[in-house]
Design an enzyme around this catalytic site. Structure first.
Site, PDB file in Angstrom:
ATOM      1  N   PRO A 207       0.935  -1.193   0.009  1.00  0.00           N
ATOM      2  CA  PRO A 207       0.047  -0.031   0.216  1.00  0.00           C
ATOM      3  C   PRO A 207       0.742   1.418  -0.166  1.00  0.00           C
ATOM      4  CG  PRO A 207      -0.776  -1.494   1.646  1.00  0.00           C
ATOM      5  CD  PRO A 207       0.639  -1.965   1.105  1.00  0.00           C
ATOM      6  N   GLU A 208       0.546   2.171  -0.873  1.00  0.00           N
ATOM      7  CA  GLU A 208       1.367   3.242  -1.035  1.00  0.00           C
ATOM      8  C   GLU A 208       0.387   4.571  -0.523  1.00  0.00           C
ATOM      9  OE1 GLU A 208       3.304   3.866  -4.972  1.00  0.00           O
ATOM     10  OE2 GLU A 208       3.388   1.528  -5.075  1.00  0.00           O
TER      11      GLU A 208
END
Ligand SMILES: [Zn+2]
Length: 283
Positions: free
Chosen positions: A2-3
């Protein structure tokens, strides 16, 4: 992993779901993932939820916070009125339709429901930290995109100091927080810059373009609720996938036509990560 857009989507969803609620119990099934004392958390009320880069901070009524890093495959799923076991309406990656699953390592029982932390690869963590400890966890992070501190001038300063390839600089959390492989690939395509180009060779026009491109791809990521491609664990806390993967510019599009010029998108392995670009549009 996840960014920024994925973690921000998680933050917004949890903000609606659990702020103002009291933590009644914490069940730790994998001690290495929950670092701290559950006694510091049980009985506390969730005040607000913040984010810095890819790090989520759940602020509690006492002087402690829960600092969360999802790393490769961490997930948080909120189930209102969750009982001992929960059957989900649709399957979640690496979980299936039943919670808790084998990949569930921490379960928070909160007024009105349960919050499950799942993590297939187990690189993620939840740390119980006071204010100072929280600052230490995020203190080394670089400039935060989508804030007023994130300017072309700031990027210029960062790039001028290094001849490292631009893609690696974008993904360096100490320089800029929140951008990982997906959004670095797409931002560089959007700006017409080849990922291997030394950062200090970007001229002012290129820096401005890249600044705009980073804001654009991150905003798109947010608009579509993050990226849930088939190899990713990411889902929203509601259990629904994001849809940015339907809007990838070059990421995971090797062999397909460039959306701008039609030439075939290439993939190379670079810095240990899949790197995608158009050999005609990116210089
Ligand atoms: Zn092209």
């Amino acid at each position: 992993m996840p960014e920024l857009p994925e973690v921000e989507t998680i933050r917004r969803s949890l903000q609606k779901a659990i702020v103002g609620k009291k933590i009644k119990d914490v069940e730790v099934r994998k001690p290495k993932i929950f670092q701290g004392d559950t006694e510091d958390v049980i009985g506390e009320t969730i005040k607000k939820i913040e984010r810095r880069g890819k790090v989520l901070m759940i602020k509690l009524s006492g002087n402690k916070n829960l600092v969360v890093h999802f790393k490769l495959t961490g997930q948080m799923v909120w189930v209102p009125k969750g009982g001992e076991t929960v059957t989900l309406g649709h399957p979640i990656p690496f979980v299936g339709t039943q919670l808790p699953a084998k990949t569930t390592h921490v379960i928070f029982t909160v007024n009105g429901g349960k919050l499950f932390y799942n993590d297939l690869r187990q690189f993620g963590w939840i740390k119980v930290r006071d204010k100072k400890g929280t600052e230490r966890e995020v203190g080394t992070l670089g400039v935060e995109p989508l804030t007023k501190e994130f300017t072309p001038e700031k990027l210029s300063q960062i790039f001028a100091k290094t001849k490292r390839p631009i893609k690696l600089v974008l993904m360096d959390q100490g320089k800029m927080a929140g951008v990982g492989n997906i959004y670095a690939n797409d931002a560089l395509f959007e700006a017409g810059i080849i990922p291997t180009r030394p950062a200090n060779t970007l001229n002012q026009g290129m820096v401005k373009k890249l600044h705009r491109a980073i804001e654009k791809v991150l905003s798109d990521g947010l608009k579509y609720g993050g990226s849930s491609a088939r190899d990713e664990a990411y889902i929203k806390p509601t259990g629904e996938p994001g849809s940015y993967q339907e809007h990838f510019r070059v990421y995971q599009r090797e062999g397909q036509s460039c959306p701008k010029c039609g030439k075939t998108i290439k993939r190379i392995k670079f810095g240990g990560r899949g790197t995608f670009f158009c050999p005609r549009c990116q210089k």
